[in-house]
Scaffold this active site. Sequence first.
Site, PDB file in Angstrom:
ATOM      1  N   LYS A  32      12.854   9.988 -13.180  1.00 52.68           N
ATOM      2  CA  LYS A  32      12.391  11.261 -13.003  1.00 52.68           C
ATOM      3  C   LYS A  32      13.830  12.581 -12.349  1.00 52.68           C
ATOM      4  O   LYS A  32      13.100  11.979 -10.946  1.00 52.68           O
ATOM      5  CB  LYS A  32      11.509  11.977 -12.865  1.00 52.68           C
ATOM      6  CG  LYS A  32      10.675  13.482 -13.081  1.00 52.68           C
ATOM      7  CD  LYS A  32       8.934  13.082 -12.569  1.00 52.68           C
ATOM      8  CE  LYS A  32       9.364  14.078 -11.195  1.00 52.68           C
ATOM      9  NZ  LYS A  32       9.538  15.777 -10.869  1.00 52.68           N
ATOM     10  N   ASP A  59      13.537  16.927 -15.193  1.00 43.68           N
ATOM     11  CA  ASP A  59      11.474  17.943 -14.779  1.00 43.68           C
ATOM     12  C   ASP A  59      12.477  19.055 -14.178  1.00 43.68           C
ATOM     13  O   ASP A  59      12.489  19.494 -13.162  1.00 43.68           O
ATOM     14  CB  ASP A  59      11.530  17.157 -13.660  1.00 43.68           C
ATOM     15  CG  ASP A  59      10.081  18.004 -13.349  1.00 43.68           C
ATOM     16  OD1 ASP A  59       9.466  18.824 -14.621  1.00 43.68           O
ATOM     17  OD2 ASP A  59       8.711  17.392 -12.612  1.00 43.68           O
ATOM     18  N   LEU A  60      12.548  19.592 -15.089  1.00 43.75           N
ATOM     19  CA  LEU A  60      13.743  21.220 -15.337  1.00 43.75           C
ATOM     20  C   LEU A  60      12.752  22.246 -15.624  1.00 43.75           C
ATOM     21  O   LEU A  60      13.184  23.279 -14.919  1.00 43.75           O
ATOM     22  CB  LEU A  60      15.089  20.919 -15.291  1.00 43.75           C
ATOM     23  CG  LEU A  60      15.907  20.504 -15.906  1.00 43.75           C
ATOM     24  CD1 LEU A  60      17.363  20.208 -16.592  1.00 43.75           C
ATOM     25  CD2 LEU A  60      15.952  19.886 -14.228  1.00 43.75           C
ATOM     26  N   LYS A  61      11.673  22.449 -16.025  1.00 42.28           N
ATOM     27  CA  LYS A  61      10.440  23.247 -15.908  1.00 42.28           C
ATOM     28  C   LYS A  61      11.211  24.730 -16.262  1.00 42.28           C
ATOM     29  O   LYS A  61      11.185  25.365 -15.772  1.00 42.28           O
ATOM     30  CB  LYS A  61       9.946  23.890 -14.803  1.00 42.28           C
ATOM     31  CG  LYS A  61       9.108  22.496 -14.327  1.00 42.28           C
ATOM     32  CD  LYS A  61       8.474  22.491 -13.089  1.00 42.28           C
ATOM     33  CE  LYS A  61       7.452  21.072 -12.574  1.00 42.28           C
ATOM     34  NZ  LYS A  61       8.174  20.262 -11.999  1.00 42.28           N
ATOM     35  N   LEU A  62      11.501  24.592 -17.243  1.00 46.36           N
ATOM     36  CA  LEU A  62      12.098  25.713 -17.948  1.00 46.36           C
ATOM     37  C   LEU A  62      11.252  26.120 -18.903  1.00 46.36           C
ATOM     38  O   LEU A  62      10.363  26.565 -19.475  1.00 46.36           O
ATOM     39  CB  LEU A  62      13.506  24.845 -19.677  1.00 46.36           C
ATOM     40  CG  LEU A  62      13.816  24.508 -19.248  1.00 46.36           C
ATOM     41  CD1 LEU A  62      14.862  23.671 -20.499  1.00 46.36           C
ATOM     42  CD2 LEU A  62      15.564  24.362 -18.452  1.00 46.36           C
ATOM     43  N   ASP A  64      11.886  30.837 -19.743  1.00 48.64           N
ATOM     44  CA  ASP A  64      13.258  32.136 -19.991  1.00 48.64           C
ATOM     45  C   ASP A  64      12.539  32.306 -21.746  1.00 48.64           C
ATOM     46  O   ASP A  64      11.382  31.883 -22.382  1.00 48.64           O
ATOM     47  CB  ASP A  64      14.531  31.645 -19.973  1.00 48.64           C
ATOM     48  CG  ASP A  64      15.542  32.969 -19.186  1.00 48.64           C
ATOM     49  OD1 ASP A  64      15.169  34.113 -20.505  1.00 48.64           O
ATOM     50  OD2 ASP A  64      16.304  32.718 -18.368  1.00 48.64           O
ATOM     51  N   PRO A  66      12.465  32.728 -25.187  1.00 42.12           N
ATOM     52  CA  PRO A  66      12.895  31.183 -26.241  1.00 42.12           C
ATOM     53  C   PRO A  66      14.978  31.282 -26.964  1.00 42.12           C
ATOM     54  O   PRO A  66      15.028  29.683 -26.521  1.00 42.12           O
ATOM     55  CB  PRO A  66      12.789  31.722 -27.958  1.00 42.12           C
ATOM     56  CG  PRO A  66      11.438  32.808 -27.257  1.00 42.12           C
ATOM     57  CD  PRO A  66      12.204  33.226 -26.336  1.00 42.12           C
ATOM     58  N   THR A 115       0.468  23.377 -10.490  1.00 41.08           N
ATOM     59  CA  THR A 115      -0.548  22.859  -9.021  1.00 41.08           C
ATOM     60  C   THR A 115      -0.697  23.614  -7.498  1.00 41.08           C
ATOM     61  O   THR A 115      -1.643  23.957  -6.603  1.00 41.08           O
ATOM     62  CB  THR A 115      -0.646  21.238  -8.785  1.00 41.08           C
ATOM     63  OG1 THR A 115       0.639  20.829  -8.294  1.00 41.08           O
ATOM     64  CG2 THR A 115      -1.676  20.867  -9.960  1.00 41.08           C
ATOM     65  N   GLN A 184      -0.391  15.877  -1.729  1.00 41.22           N
ATOM     66  CA  GLN A 184      -1.461  15.515  -3.186  1.00 41.22           C
ATOM     67  C   GLN A 184      -2.835  16.110  -2.987  1.00 41.22           C
ATOM     68  O   GLN A 184      -3.573  15.084  -2.029  1.00 41.22           O
ATOM     69  CB  GLN A 184      -0.695  14.427  -3.424  1.00 41.22           C
ATOM     70  CG  GLN A 184       0.472  14.055  -4.063  1.00 41.22           C
ATOM     71  CD  GLN A 184       0.714  15.247  -5.642  1.00 41.22           C
ATOM     72  OE1 GLN A 184       0.315  15.719  -5.838  1.00 41.22           O
ATOM     73  NE2 GLN A 184       2.252  14.896  -6.272  1.00 41.22           N
ATOM     74  N   GLY A 204       6.183   9.304  -6.925  1.00 45.28           N
ATOM     75  CA  GLY A 204       7.140   9.804  -6.387  1.00 45.28           C
ATOM     76  C   GLY A 204       7.149   8.918  -4.775  1.00 45.28           C
ATOM     77  O   GLY A 204       7.307   8.006  -4.530  1.00 45.28           O
ATOM     78  N   ARG A 205       7.152   9.428  -3.495  1.00 38.51           N
ATOM     79  CA  ARG A 205       7.342   8.882  -2.231  1.00 38.51           C
ATOM     80  C   ARG A 205       6.457   7.605  -1.984  1.00 38.51           C
ATOM     81  O   ARG A 205       6.683   7.091  -0.944  1.00 38.51           O
ATOM     82  CB  ARG A 205       6.116  10.501  -1.256  1.00 38.51           C
ATOM     83  CG  ARG A 205       7.311  11.205  -1.047  1.00 38.51           C
ATOM     84  CD  ARG A 205       6.757  12.861  -0.751  1.00 38.51           C
ATOM     85  NE  ARG A 205       5.507  13.296  -1.287  1.00 38.51           N
ATOM     86  CZ  ARG A 205       4.959  13.998  -1.653  1.00 38.51           C
ATOM     87  NH1 ARG A 205       5.002  14.787  -0.309  1.00 38.51           N
ATOM     88  NH2 ARG A 205       4.223  14.571  -2.238  1.00 38.51           N
TER      89      ARG A 205
HETATM   90  O1  C5P Z   1       5.874  12.236  -4.026  1.00 31.46           O
HETATM   91  P1  C5P Z   1       4.951  12.666  -5.347  1.00 31.46           P
HETATM   92  O2  C5P Z   1       4.341  11.484  -5.654  1.00 31.46           O
HETATM   93  O3  C5P Z   1       3.987  13.402  -4.881  1.00 31.46           O
HETATM   94  O4  C5P Z   1       6.099  12.884  -6.778  1.00 31.46           O
HETATM   95  C1  C5P Z   1       5.114  13.903  -7.126  1.00 31.46           C
HETATM   96  C2  C5P Z   1       6.034  14.163  -8.161  1.00 31.46           C
HETATM   97  O5  C5P Z   1       5.705  15.535  -9.402  1.00 31.46           O
HETATM   98  C3  C5P Z   1       7.586  15.236  -7.794  1.00 31.46           C
HETATM   99  O6  C5P Z   1       8.559  15.231  -8.379  1.00 31.46           O
HETATM  100  C4  C5P Z   1       6.135  16.515  -7.950  1.00 31.46           C
HETATM  101  O7  C5P Z   1       7.185  17.812  -7.998  1.00 31.46           O
HETATM  102  C5  C5P Z   1       6.104  16.295  -8.999  1.00 31.46           C
HETATM  103  N1  C5P Z   1       4.879  16.555  -9.156  1.00 31.46           N
HETATM  104  C6  C5P Z   1       3.463  17.213  -8.874  1.00 31.46           C
HETATM  105  N2  C5P Z   1       2.649  17.597  -9.552  1.00 31.46           N
HETATM  106  C7  C5P Z   1       2.620  18.146 -10.316  1.00 31.46           C
HETATM  107  C8  C5P Z   1       3.926  18.462 -11.081  1.00 31.46           C
HETATM  108  C9  C5P Z   1       4.880  17.946 -10.707  1.00 31.46           C
HETATM  109  O8  C5P Z   1       3.578  16.217  -7.869  1.00 31.46           O
HETATM  110  N3  C5P Z   1       1.228  18.669 -10.546  1.00 31.46           N
END
Ligand code: C5P
Length: 224
Positions: A32, A59-62, A64, A66, A115, A184, A204-205
């Site tokens: 991603k 994951d660009l979350k567009l 604008d 249409p 979130t 989170q 991610g992390r």
């Molecule tokens: O590092 P971590 O596991 O928290 O990364 C989660 C990924 O998911 C990040 O790229 C974050 O931008 C994305 N994300 C999120 N919560 C959301 C939507 C997207 O953590 N509600």
Amino acid sequence: MSRPIFVAIDTPDLARAKAIAQRVRNHVGGLKLGLEFFCANGHAGVREMAAIGLPIFLDLKLHDIPNTVAKAVQSLGPLKPAILTIHASGGRAMMEDAKAAAPIGTKVVAVTVLTSLDGSDLTSVGLPDDPHAQVVRLTALAREAGIDGIVCSGNEVAAARKAWPGGYFVVPGVRPAGGDVGDQKRVMTPRAALDAGASILVIGRPITAAADPDAAARAIEATL
Ligand code: C5P
């Protein structure tokens, strides 16, 4: 999807992104890449990541009008992303046009309510003070617009799957049992999120910040 984990590579540094992806490639189903990576590295960077051989989630979350979103999706078409995100709050026509402009194999998935926004943030932009009601409303709109699915938390995915059995549900914020939750707030284990109806998991992390990302990805995969 055989390997449901998409690893969130949240860095503007192409060399670092490639290094992480190479290390985890045998234990994840895709990569991603978000705005941070895309703004720094553009199409050329995405192509270098795609050359590693895994599906790409852009994951660009567009969000604008249409026409503009449809043209942006068309411009991304040559990259053939497996998954592409837009904002459901852009409205039904925007979602319909984004889907129509996307390559056949690309899943177009909507973010409902970020979130990072709570009830008071919603009222400050003129929306009712209930994030959950807004998520439910925008999920129904996304379905009506004919896109593939939504991004939702582990806590929301069971209800979303029930309301939309054929939907594609992207669940971020999952954490291995006993893992560091970071920033989170509402977390669920990967296994529990899949059992609740997630189509793919974004992690991610817990992987990218681990001393040994390959071992971390392998350990999470083993719990699935
Ligand atoms: O590092 P971590 O596991 O928290 O990364 C989660 C990924 O998911 C990040 O790229 C974050 O931008 C994305 N994300 C999120 N919560 C959301 C939507 C997207 O953590 N509600």
